[in-house]
Write a protein that holds these residues in place. Structure first.
Motif, PDB file in Angstrom:
ATOM      1  N   ALA A 152      40.093  49.204  78.021  1.00  0.00           N
ATOM      2  CA  ALA A 152      40.807  47.968  77.702  1.00  0.00           C
ATOM      3  C   ALA A 152      42.310  48.143  77.881  1.00  0.00           C
ATOM      4  O   ALA A 152      42.993  47.268  78.425  1.00  0.00           O
ATOM      5  N   LYS A 153      42.868  49.274  77.447  1.00  0.00           N
ATOM      6  CA  LYS A 153      44.300  49.532  77.587  1.00  0.00           C
ATOM      7  C   LYS A 153      44.707  49.639  79.060  1.00  0.00           C
ATOM      8  O   LYS A 153      45.749  49.114  79.475  1.00  0.00           O
ATOM      9  N   ILE A 197      46.248  39.092  76.320  1.00  0.00           N
ATOM     10  CA  ILE A 197      45.702  40.412  76.001  1.00  0.00           C
ATOM     11  C   ILE A 197      45.612  40.607  74.500  1.00  0.00           C
ATOM     12  O   ILE A 197      44.609  41.110  73.973  1.00  0.00           O
ATOM     13  N   VAL A 198      46.651  40.191  73.785  1.00  0.00           N
ATOM     14  CA  VAL A 198      46.643  40.319  72.329  1.00  0.00           C
ATOM     15  C   VAL A 198      45.534  39.462  71.718  1.00  0.00           C
ATOM     16  O   VAL A 198      44.817  39.890  70.807  1.00  0.00           O
ATOM     17  N   ALA A 240      56.465  38.843  73.283  1.00  0.00           N
ATOM     18  CA  ALA A 240      55.130  39.174  73.786  1.00  0.00           C
ATOM     19  C   ALA A 240      54.997  40.667  74.072  1.00  0.00           C
ATOM     20  O   ALA A 240      53.977  41.289  73.766  1.00  0.00           O
ATOM     21  N   PHE A 241      56.038  41.268  74.644  1.00  0.00           N
ATOM     22  CA  PHE A 241      55.956  42.693  74.950  1.00  0.00           C
ATOM     23  C   PHE A 241      55.985  43.542  73.684  1.00  0.00           C
ATOM     24  O   PHE A 241      55.356  44.605  73.636  1.00  0.00           O
ATOM     25  N   ALA A 242      56.687  43.081  72.659  1.00  0.00           N
ATOM     26  CA  ALA A 242      56.670  43.809  71.391  1.00  0.00           C
ATOM     27  C   ALA A 242      55.258  43.833  70.813  1.00  0.00           C
ATOM     28  O   ALA A 242      54.801  44.852  70.275  1.00  0.00           O
ATOM     29  N   LEU A 288      53.860  47.528  71.091  1.00  0.00           N
ATOM     30  CA  LEU A 288      54.129  48.204  69.827  1.00  0.00           C
ATOM     31  C   LEU A 288      53.083  47.910  68.759  1.00  0.00           C
ATOM     32  O   LEU A 288      52.546  48.824  68.130  1.00  0.00           O
ATOM     33  N   ARG A 289      52.775  46.631  68.568  1.00  0.00           N
ATOM     34  CA  ARG A 289      51.851  46.300  67.471  1.00  0.00           C
ATOM     35  C   ARG A 289      50.410  46.641  67.821  1.00  0.00           C
ATOM     36  O   ARG A 289      49.688  47.238  67.017  1.00  0.00           O
ATOM     37  N   GLU A 290      49.981  46.246  69.022  1.00  0.00           N
ATOM     38  CA  GLU A 290      48.579  46.462  69.412  1.00  0.00           C
ATOM     39  C   GLU A 290      48.364  47.777  70.153  1.00  0.00           C
ATOM     40  O   GLU A 290      47.235  48.224  70.293  1.00  0.00           O
ATOM     41  N   GLU A 291      49.447  48.371  70.660  1.00  0.00           N
ATOM     42  CA  GLU A 291      49.367  49.620  71.425  1.00  0.00           C
ATOM     43  C   GLU A 291      48.336  49.498  72.557  1.00  0.00           C
ATOM     44  O   GLU A 291      47.475  50.353  72.745  1.00  0.00           O
ATOM     45  N   MET A 292      48.495  48.416  73.328  1.00  0.00           N
ATOM     46  CA  MET A 292      47.540  48.134  74.399  1.00  0.00           C
ATOM     47  C   MET A 292      48.106  48.460  75.784  1.00  0.00           C
ATOM     48  O   MET A 292      47.550  48.022  76.793  1.00  0.00           O
ATOM     49  N   LEU A 293      49.203  49.211  75.853  1.00  0.00           N
ATOM     50  CA  LEU A 293      49.739  49.629  77.138  1.00  0.00           C
ATOM     51  C   LEU A 293      49.449  51.100  77.382  1.00  0.00           C
ATOM     52  O   LEU A 293      49.647  51.936  76.505  1.00  0.00           O
TER      53      LEU A 293
END
Length: 452
Positions: free
Chosen positions: A89-90, A155-156, A213-215, A219-224
């Motif tokens: 997913a990431k 994504i979020v 959106a990038f935060a 940062l919050r979801e750690e999806m990168l």
């Protein structure tokens, strides 16, 4: 994953409302930007309002690229989350954002140089065409600031969080509402830019969306996943996203393209009718917010449950959503019967504009449940990885019904007849699409999840 983000268990209606509730406020915020622009540009004059009305279907069409790519990202990410494949997913989330940036820059460059021929084709001429050019040149420069954050927010939402993406959308809209009149009319050292000021205000507001959106996604979801992928991995991710995102983009573009075509039909009845149609469709876009919220909610819900092998919950969610659409359309029909004219009067003082817009809002909203059925069903098919079906549903409503019926009405009757044709298209599409979606689900069980 926290229990509240697990969409594969618990009452279906509760999970849908949990997702859709925050999205209502986020969508209100986004659509309010268009209404605010319409209100303030309307103060400049009917010609400026007409120019903005011509831009509406084109800006929606370009934005459909973002919405489609977001649907593609949400589909593959939500199914990976539902199957328990978090690392996959990431990787998919990261590669989706890179793809969105590349594509939107290309579209922005092409659009910037095709403004005059495009809007001439749609029927704009003279000073109206010049006003359109002043607005759209800035808008095309700004559009990358919207597209990539839309994909990031999708994504979020795919992991089950619609609250914080909505906060970002509201923050951006509030920024737009505060600064747009300053750029349009001028204040202190800021000169009056006129119609360009609406586009400048939008550009600044979208900057807020980029950072927010990038935060969330990083940062919050750690999806990168910031590791450099092999080209084969990147190409595979893009293929998976585009398999859903490309048909979804085309599907989302079908409606605004249809509006653009119908606008060209209506242009034969005069600029004031075009202005009235433009104002009415903007107000209608605000009125359909509950259905738009459900169409956003159905994506992560359907994706996670399909990934978990729970097809029955997807069908149950569709039935509940269709019922909400029917009830809401009834409420809208009654409301606009009494309130359409005073609401239109807020945006224009031209009697002919008010008359055309009021007629539209007393005819079409009662049928809007059919449009809701289409967008919700398409959202579900996109999430299941069957976006070609989603595209087909949009084409049935717009290419088979909306445009042909409107064309016939415009040739042999009046603008009022076109509005009745639009209502008929909504009703017929709702019946056909809703029946097909439920039939398909009853005959196509979800695959077994790849992981426990």
């Amino acid at each position: 994953m926290a229990d509240k983000r697990d969409l594969t268990a618990g009452p279906t209606w509760q999970k849908l409302l949990q997702l859709a509730g925050p999205m209502v406020f986020g969508i209100i915020a986004v659509i309010s930007v268009s209404l605010i622009d319409t209100y303030y540009v309307g103060q400049l004059g009917t010609q400026e309002l007409t120019a903005l009305s011509f831009t509406f279907p084109v800006t929606l069409t370009v934005s459909s690229l973002a919405i489609g790519l977001g649907a593609g990202a949400s589909s593959v990410v939500s199914r990976a989350v539902g199957a328990g494949a978090r690392d996959d997913a990431k990787r998919l989330a990261t590669d989706s954002l890179v793809l969105a940036l590349i594509l939107v820059v290309a579209v922005a460059i092409i659009g910037f140089f095709l403004i005059n021929p495009l809007f001439t084709l749609l029927g704009a001429t003279g000073e109206t065409l010049a006003l359109i050019g002043r607005y759209m040149r800035i808008w095309f420069l700004a559009i990358p600031l919207l597209v990539v954050p839309i994909v990031a927010n999708s994504i979020v939402r795919a992991v089950g969080d619609t609250f914080w993406p909505s906060v970002v959308m509201v923050s951006s809209a509030l920024t737009n509402i505060a600064i747009t009149p300053v750029f349009i009319f001028g204040l202190g050292p800021v000169p009056a830019f006129g119609i360009e000021g609406a586009a400048i205000g939008t550009l600044v507001a979208w900057l807020v969306t980029v950072f927010g959106a990038f935060a969330l996604v990083a940062l919050r979801e750690e999806m990168l996943d910031l590791t450099w992928p092999a080209f084969s991995v990147l190409a595979n991710s893009w293929k998976r996203v585009l398999a859903v995102g490309l048909p979804a983009s085309l599907g989302n573009a079908v409606n605004p393209i249809g509006i653009a075509v119908v606008t060209s039909f209506i242009a034969a009845f005069g600029d004031v009718v075009v202005a009235g149609f433009g104002v009415a469709t903007r107000i209608e876009s605000l009125a359909v917010i509950p259905m738009l919220a459900l169409s956003s909610a159905i994506g992560p819900f359907a994706g996670q449950n399909w990934g978990a092998g729970k097809c029955g919950r997807v069908a149950e969610a569709l039935r509940f959503s269709y019922m909400v659409c029917a009830v809401w359309a009834g409420v809208l029909g009654v409301f606009f019967w009494f309130a359409a004219e005073p609401i239109i009067g807020v945006f224009s003082q031209d009697a002919e504009v008010i008359g055309a817009a009021t007629t539209y809002l007393t005819i079409v909203p009662l049928s809007i449940w059919g449009y809701g059925v289409v967008i919700i069903s398409a959202g579900a098919f996109n999430a299941l990885g069957r976006s070609h079906y989603g595209l087909g549903l949009y084409l049935v409503r717009t290419a088979v019904l909306y445009v042909p019926l409107s064309f016939v009405a415009a040739q042999f009757a009046s603008s009022d007849a076109v509005f009745y044709a639009i209502a008929a298209a909504n009703v017929l599409a709702g019946i056909a699409v809703g029946g097909f979606a439920l039939y398909w689900l009853s005959n196509h069980p979800a695959p077994e999840p790849a992981t426990a």
